[in-house]
Design an enzyme around this catalytic site. Structure first.
Site, PDB file in Angstrom:
ATOM      1  N   HIS A 299      40.340 -48.813 -12.237  1.00 52.18           N
ATOM      2  CA  HIS A 299      40.853 -47.460 -12.468  1.00 52.18           C
ATOM      3  C   HIS A 299      41.094 -47.233 -13.963  1.00 52.18           C
ATOM      4  O   HIS A 299      41.975 -47.857 -14.559  1.00 52.18           O
ATOM      5  CB  HIS A 299      42.169 -47.313 -11.690  1.00 52.18           C
ATOM      6  CG  HIS A 299      42.746 -45.953 -11.686  1.00 52.18           C
ATOM      7  ND1 HIS A 299      44.072 -45.703 -11.969  1.00 52.18           N
ATOM      8  CD2 HIS A 299      42.200 -44.750 -11.414  1.00 52.18           C
ATOM      9  CE1 HIS A 299      44.319 -44.413 -11.868  1.00 52.18           C
ATOM     10  NE2 HIS A 299      43.196 -43.811 -11.533  1.00 52.18           N
TER      11      HIS A 299
ATOM     12  N   ASP B  41      37.472 -40.753 -16.459  1.00 54.19           N
ATOM     13  CA  ASP B  41      37.751 -39.321 -16.415  1.00 54.19           C
ATOM     14  C   ASP B  41      37.021 -38.598 -17.541  1.00 54.19           C
ATOM     15  O   ASP B  41      37.036 -39.050 -18.688  1.00 54.19           O
ATOM     16  CB  ASP B  41      39.260 -39.083 -16.587  1.00 54.19           C
ATOM     17  CG  ASP B  41      40.083 -39.878 -15.595  1.00 54.19           C
ATOM     18  OD1 ASP B  41      40.103 -39.489 -14.421  1.00 54.19           O
ATOM     19  OD2 ASP B  41      40.695 -40.895 -15.994  1.00 54.19           O
TER      20      ASP B  41
ATOM     21  N   HIS C 145      42.099 -39.055 -19.461  1.00 60.21           N
ATOM     22  CA  HIS C 145      42.649 -38.522 -18.210  1.00 60.21           C
ATOM     23  C   HIS C 145      43.412 -37.226 -18.395  1.00 60.21           C
ATOM     24  O   HIS C 145      43.175 -36.233 -17.706  1.00 60.21           O
ATOM     25  CB  HIS C 145      43.562 -39.568 -17.560  1.00 60.21           C
ATOM     26  CG  HIS C 145      44.202 -39.101 -16.292  1.00 60.21           C
ATOM     27  ND1 HIS C 145      45.412 -38.423 -16.278  1.00 60.21           N
ATOM     28  CD2 HIS C 145      43.808 -39.191 -15.002  1.00 60.21           C
ATOM     29  CE1 HIS C 145      45.722 -38.116 -15.035  1.00 60.21           C
ATOM     30  NE2 HIS C 145      44.767 -38.566 -14.238  1.00 60.21           N
TER      31      HIS C 145
ATOM     32  N   GLU D 292      35.119 -38.976 -12.712  1.00 65.01           N
ATOM     33  CA  GLU D 292      36.041 -37.926 -12.296  1.00 65.01           C
ATOM     34  C   GLU D 292      35.999 -36.763 -13.284  1.00 65.01           C
ATOM     35  O   GLU D 292      36.294 -36.932 -14.474  1.00 65.01           O
ATOM     36  CB  GLU D 292      37.468 -38.455 -12.169  1.00 65.01           C
ATOM     37  CG  GLU D 292      38.427 -37.378 -11.687  1.00 65.01           C
ATOM     38  CD  GLU D 292      39.814 -37.895 -11.338  1.00 65.01           C
ATOM     39  OE1 GLU D 292      40.727 -37.058 -11.201  1.00 65.01           O
ATOM     40  OE2 GLU D 292      39.998 -39.122 -11.215  1.00 65.01           O
TER      41      GLU D 292
END
Length: 261
Positions: A16, A45, A58, A112
């Site tokens: 992550h 991200d 992010h 993402e």
């Protein structure tokens, strides 16, 4: 090549934002360290700068993860590159990340999209999405990427424009996707299974994992899994992938238990 061999008996591990428990999140150091551990996937991200460059960060602002201040979308790439993202690391571009990944032929990616089509930002979100997908296609990574966003509207845009070309990563319960006009679980590839009731791992119950799997959607456990109890819960629920901040421990536990090949 089939990149997607995860199962209840071969649980993939996704880093992550890279190995973010040990290295600055969403930096090349975190990505490299995670890859060297042997993770199956790296999650990151994507946002866009004022001059239209795709960068990996992010938050909407640089305040938390760098020594700078202000919104990512208000800054030029050259300005972002002067910031310290931790231990001297810089905010990477999506292209820098892709250049690294091209030498890791079995690595899967969870990209993402963080620019959402909210009021007044629809075109920005769609343009950012299109740019990211174009770059994924340029590098030939479409078969080993899942496209992830908390925006149901953006998922529908991708489905309408690209059909089934890109695997899509959605969320459960559906409230995490905001407004939707169709059932996202009918066309998704995978789903992060968040809890609908209080849970120490923010993980849905086993019956919810099983119901998602019955739709043909891969049920994944999120970054609430941090220790052996979380790993055991994910295995019991039937998760086929665990996204985590500490992939060193999670990989070690899965291997010892015979759930990572």
């Amino acid at each position: 090549m089939n990149y997607w061999t995860q199962s209840k008996n071969n649980v993939y591990v996704a880093a992550h934002r890279g190995w973010c428990a040990k290295y600055p999140e969403n930096t090349m150091a975190a990505f490299r360290a995670a890859a060297e551990l042997g993770v199956d996937q790296i999650e990151t991200d994507v946002r866009v700068t004022r001059d239209g460059e795709l960068v990996l960060i992010h938050d909407a602002t640089v305040d938390r993860t760098t020594n700078g201040k202000g919104a990512v979308c208000d800054k030029l790439l050259c300005e972002l590159k002067t910031l310290d993202a931790g231990n001297g690391e810089r905010i990477p571009t999506l292209r820098e990340f892709m250049e690294y990944i091209k030498d890791l032929p079995t690595m899967t990616l969870d990209i993402e999209l963080k620019e959402y089509p909210t009021a007044g930002k629809e075109q920005l979100a769609y343009d950012t999405c299109d740019k990211a997908l174009a770059m994924i296609n340029e590098y030939g990574f479409a078969d080993r990427v899942v496209i992830n966003t908390f925006s149901g509207k953006l998922h529908e845009y991708i489905e309408n424009k690209y059909g089934a070309k890109y695997r899509r990563h959605v969320y459960y319960p559906m409230c995490h996707l905001g407004g939707v006009t169709r059932d996202p679980y009918k066309t998704a590839y995978c789903c992060c299974m968040f809890a609908t009731v209080r849970s120490p791992f923010n993980m849905a119950e086993k019956m919810e994992f099983e119901r998602m799997a019955s739709y043909g959607v891969e049920p994944w456990a999120g970054a609430g899994v941090r220790d052996e109890a979380g790993v055991d819960a994910a295995i019991e629920c039937g998760a086929t992938l665990i996204t985590c901040n500490n992939p060193d421990l999670i990989l070690d536990l899965l291997r010892k238990k015979g759930y990572h090949k």
